[in-house]
Enzyme design. Structure first.
Site, PDB file in Angstrom:
ATOM      1  N   LYS A 107       0.858  -1.187   0.000  1.00 25.92           N
ATOM      2  CA  LYS A 107       0.000   0.000   0.000  1.00 25.92           C
ATOM      3  C   LYS A 107       0.886   1.225   0.000  1.00 25.92           C
ATOM      4  O   LYS A 107       2.011   1.180   0.510  1.00 25.92           O
ATOM      5  CB  LYS A 107      -0.881   0.024   1.252  1.00 25.92           C
ATOM      6  CG  LYS A 107      -2.101   0.907   1.114  1.00 25.92           C
ATOM      7  CD  LYS A 107      -3.204   0.219   0.349  1.00 25.92           C
ATOM      8  CE  LYS A 107      -4.447   1.071   0.211  1.00 25.92           C
ATOM      9  NZ  LYS A 107      -5.584   0.253  -0.280  1.00 25.92           N
TER      10      LYS A 107
HETATM   11  P1  NAD Z   1     -12.753   8.372  -2.690  1.00 19.13           P
HETATM   12  O1  NAD Z   1     -11.715   9.368  -2.367  1.00 19.13           O
HETATM   13  O2  NAD Z   1     -13.217   8.215  -4.085  1.00 19.13           O
HETATM   14  O3  NAD Z   1     -14.051   8.621  -1.796  1.00 19.13           O
HETATM   15  C1  NAD Z   1     -14.061   8.799  -0.419  1.00 19.13           C
HETATM   16  C2  NAD Z   1     -15.338   9.558  -0.082  1.00 19.13           C
HETATM   17  O4  NAD Z   1     -15.500   9.628   1.336  1.00 19.13           O
HETATM   18  C3  NAD Z   1     -15.309  10.999  -0.591  1.00 19.13           C
HETATM   19  O5  NAD Z   1     -16.537  11.290  -1.229  1.00 19.13           O
HETATM   20  C4  NAD Z   1     -15.115  11.819   0.678  1.00 19.13           C
HETATM   21  O6  NAD Z   1     -15.680  13.105   0.599  1.00 19.13           O
HETATM   22  C5  NAD Z   1     -15.820  10.963   1.699  1.00 19.13           C
HETATM   23  N1  NAD Z   1     -15.374  11.211   3.072  1.00 19.13           N
HETATM   24  C6  NAD Z   1     -14.143  11.567   3.501  1.00 19.13           C
HETATM   25  N2  NAD Z   1     -14.140  11.732   4.831  1.00 19.13           N
HETATM   26  C7  NAD Z   1     -15.390  11.480   5.239  1.00 19.13           C
HETATM   27  C8  NAD Z   1     -16.025  11.497   6.515  1.00 19.13           C
HETATM   28  N3  NAD Z   1     -15.347  11.808   7.615  1.00 19.13           N
HETATM   29  N4  NAD Z   1     -17.336  11.172   6.588  1.00 19.13           N
HETATM   30  C9  NAD Z   1     -18.023  10.864   5.473  1.00 19.13           C
HETATM   31  N5  NAD Z   1     -17.479  10.839   4.251  1.00 19.13           N
HETATM   32  C10 NAD Z   1     -16.188  11.151   4.131  1.00 19.13           C
HETATM   33  O7  NAD Z   1     -12.192   6.999  -2.103  1.00 19.13           O
HETATM   34  P2  NAD Z   1     -12.610   5.519  -2.510  1.00 19.13           P
HETATM   35  O8  NAD Z   1     -11.666   5.047  -3.542  1.00 19.13           O
HETATM   36  O9  NAD Z   1     -14.070   5.448  -2.738  1.00 19.13           O
HETATM   37  O10 NAD Z   1     -12.222   4.744  -1.162  1.00 19.13           O
HETATM   38  C11 NAD Z   1     -13.100   4.671  -0.050  1.00 19.13           C
HETATM   39  C12 NAD Z   1     -12.698   3.493   0.822  1.00 19.13           C
HETATM   40  O11 NAD Z   1     -12.748   2.308   0.041  1.00 19.13           O
HETATM   41  C13 NAD Z   1     -11.285   3.546   1.406  1.00 19.13           C
HETATM   42  O12 NAD Z   1     -11.284   2.921   2.663  1.00 19.13           O
HETATM   43  C14 NAD Z   1     -10.490   2.713   0.433  1.00 19.13           C
HETATM   44  O13 NAD Z   1      -9.326   2.168   1.021  1.00 19.13           O
HETATM   45  C15 NAD Z   1     -11.504   1.643   0.107  1.00 19.13           C
HETATM   46  N6  NAD Z   1     -11.240   0.916  -1.152  1.00 19.13           N
HETATM   47  C16 NAD Z   1     -11.181   1.570  -2.352  1.00 19.13           C
HETATM   48  C17 NAD Z   1     -10.966   0.839  -3.521  1.00 19.13           C
HETATM   49  C18 NAD Z   1     -10.958   1.470  -4.888  1.00 19.13           C
HETATM   50  O14 NAD Z   1     -10.923   0.716  -5.877  1.00 19.13           O
HETATM   51  N7  NAD Z   1     -10.999   2.783  -5.033  1.00 19.13           N
HETATM   52  C19 NAD Z   1     -10.782  -0.543  -3.441  1.00 19.13           C
HETATM   53  C20 NAD Z   1     -10.847  -1.176  -2.215  1.00 19.13           C
HETATM   54  C21 NAD Z   1     -11.094  -0.429  -1.082  1.00 19.13           C
END
Ligand code: NAD
Length: 476
Positions: A107
């Site tokens: 990561k």
């Molecule tokens: P992203 O940046 O696209 O979205 C995150 C969202 O959460 C944003 O809309 C942001 O405004 C919101 N956010 C931030 N702080 C917040 C809070 N305190 N309360 C409510 N909302 C809040 O990120 P993502 O890629 O969607 O990732 C989200 C989660 O999913 C992370 O834990 C990431 O590790 C996990 N994840 C992502 C992927 C991927 O393919 N992108 C894959 C596996 C896991």
């Protein structure tokens, strides 16, 4: 109420690991080898921006190289730190083992607020960070392949891919150095939606098992189920969109950075997403009630709670008040170890992160294979498949005409049957299969070994066993 402090994210993952290994027969040395993080590289670099030199801190952690390349996203967020990156890298090891993608776990993170910089500035910063990692083979098609995570997406991956190519002009496999790229830089159809799509497929599979539903006190299908989503980013938006638009679930609340909006009739996710993009938050979205202390809405009554933003949001302080009988961890680590114990004791079913959000790495695996094969999936087979189907349709029509049977195939059936699988259809099929078979493997342990007790521990047992086998077959 006085509470003992919670362990860090990384310690939380270790405790979950240990809860699983007590049911396994690993030699203590091997257990330790699997648990520890192999290495974490920290880099501080300067970029000249707005007339002065800004210093940034970035990390790339490699948790386990039992298989290479290692894989894991790169996160851009202000609170990125070594503990968090190592926890996420460990989760990647277990996730890849669980869903059977042939990677070790890694990561990366850059401590930055991406919204504070212009696009061209972000590009400079990203390229400089990528340069530091590429130089040390911490981005490399055969050794370490990043992907998007919080705060990064296709755009950043395209910059990284291009940076790698500039520095490795003769590497024919350069495109495989990173996944989650846009289509025109060697990406794959269905990667952007993959993690949210995987959450949907995970729920589909969970709902195929009435006995499992019953454990959560639920019944029936997804239609009409009340869902609360935290985070309308890549993962949360796609999960909420597919569940509401395709499965008839009602997303009754969305929690974002600036608060939460609630509409018991079910939110229009597409319209809300457009509102958030234009207004920078959910506040003021018409026809909803707004709660400024968004996190409190995690405690509202619903059937399915989907934390899809960040880690540690369900903790010892609020776990007892969570009313959802089913939580699916779209984010990594949204439930702390302490909260997990509380939820387990009260019978809440948690579909764990290492399974629930594995759709991203699964489709990243397909993208990596596509890049190494230098060919789009379906390119060879699609028309052959269509020709085969056409033969069958024509033969049926001939039979019907010859015998005067008057059979007629429905036009929409004919159209669908005669369409060969394109890349998107193949990606979704591969993802669906992965989510189904993995759930079945987890549930076999969950039901078959009562002492294991919950889906998360079952997932860890399955994943750790796979990693252990790989180590053993290497003669370690
Ligand atoms: P992203 O940046 O696209 O979205 C995150 C969202 O959460 C944003 O809309 C942001 O405004 C919101 N956010 C931030 N702080 C917040 C809070 N305190 N309360 C409510 N909302 C809040 O990120 P993502 O890629 O969607 O990732 C989200 C989660 O999913 C992370 O834990 C990431 O590790 C996990 N994840 C992502 C992927 C991927 O393919 N992108 C894959 C596996 C896991």
């Amino acid at each position: 109420m006085h509470m003992t402090p919670e362990p860090s994210f990384r310690a939380s993952v270790d405790l979950m690991f240990k809860r699983a290994t007590q049911f396994m027969n690993l030699s203590p040395g091997l257990e330790e080898k699997i648990r520890v993080c192999n290495s974490t590289y920290t880099v501080r670099f300067g970029v000249r921006l707005r007339g002065k030199i800004e210093t940034f801190t970035g990390y790339r952690s490699v948790h386990s190289e039992h298989m290479e390349p290692v894989k894991g996203g790169i996160r851009f967020a202000t609170n990125v730190n070594q503990d968090e990156v190592e926890a996420l890298a460990a989760l990647m090891t277990y996730k890849c083992a669980l869903v059977g993608t042939p990677f070790g776990g890694s990561k990366g993170g850059l401590s930055i607020d991406p919204r504070a910089w212009e696009e061209h500035e972000l590009e400079q910063i990203t390229r400089r960070f990528a340069y530091e990692l590429i130089k040390r083979d911490l981005i490399h098609p055969a050794q370490n392949v990043p992907a998007p995570d919080m705060g990064t997406g296709e755009r950043e991956m395209a910059w990284i891919a291009d940076q790698y190519q500039r520095m490795n002009t003769t590497d024919i496999n350069h495109r495989a150095c990173v996944t989650g790229k846009p289509l025109n830089s060697g990406g794959i159809r269905g990667r952007v939606e993959a993690t949210g799509r995987g959450v949907q497929y995970a729920l589909h599979e969970f709902f195929r098992h009435p006995a499992d539903l019953a454990r959560a006190g639920l019944q029936g299908g997804l239609e009409g189920k009340r869902v609360i989503v935290q985070g309308l980013g890549n993962v949360g938006y796609h999960a909420a969109k597919f569940l509401s638009e395709e499965d008839g679930a009602k997303v009754i609340a969305v929690i974002e950075r600036d608060g939460a909006v609630i509409d018991e009739r079910g939110l229009d996710i597409q319209a809300l997403k457009e509102w958030v993009t234009q207004n920078g938050g959910v506040k003021g979205y018409p026809g909803t009630s707004y709660v400024e202390a968004g996190a409190e809405v995690l405690e509202h009554a619903c059937d399915i709670l989907i934390p899809a933003a960040l880690e540690g949001v369900i903790h010892k302080g609020n776990a007892a008040r969570i009313r959802a009988p089913l939580i699916i961890e779209a984010a990594n680590g949204p439930v702390t170890y302490g909260a997990d114990e509380i939820l387990r004791a009260k019978g809440t079913i948690v579909i764990p992160d290492l399974y629930a959000n594995a759709g991203g790495v699964t489709v990243s695996y397909f993208e990596w294979v596509k890049n190494l094969s230098h060919m789009r999936f379906g390119r060879m087979q699609r028309r052959a498949e269509e020709a085969h189907s056409r033969m069958l349709v024509e033969e049926l029509e001939r039979l019907s005409a010859d015998r005067g049977l008057g059979w007629e195939l429905r036009p929409d059936f004919k159209e669908r049957f005669l369409t060969g699988s394109d890349e998107l259809a193949l990606v979704r099929s591969g993802l669906d299969d992965t989510m189904r078979t993995t759930y079945q493997a987890m549930r076999a342990i969950w039901h078959g070994r009562p002492e294991v007790g919950d889906l998360r521990t079952a997932a860890y047992v399955f994943a750790i066993d796979r990693v252990a086998r790989t180590y053993r077959s290497k003669g370690l």
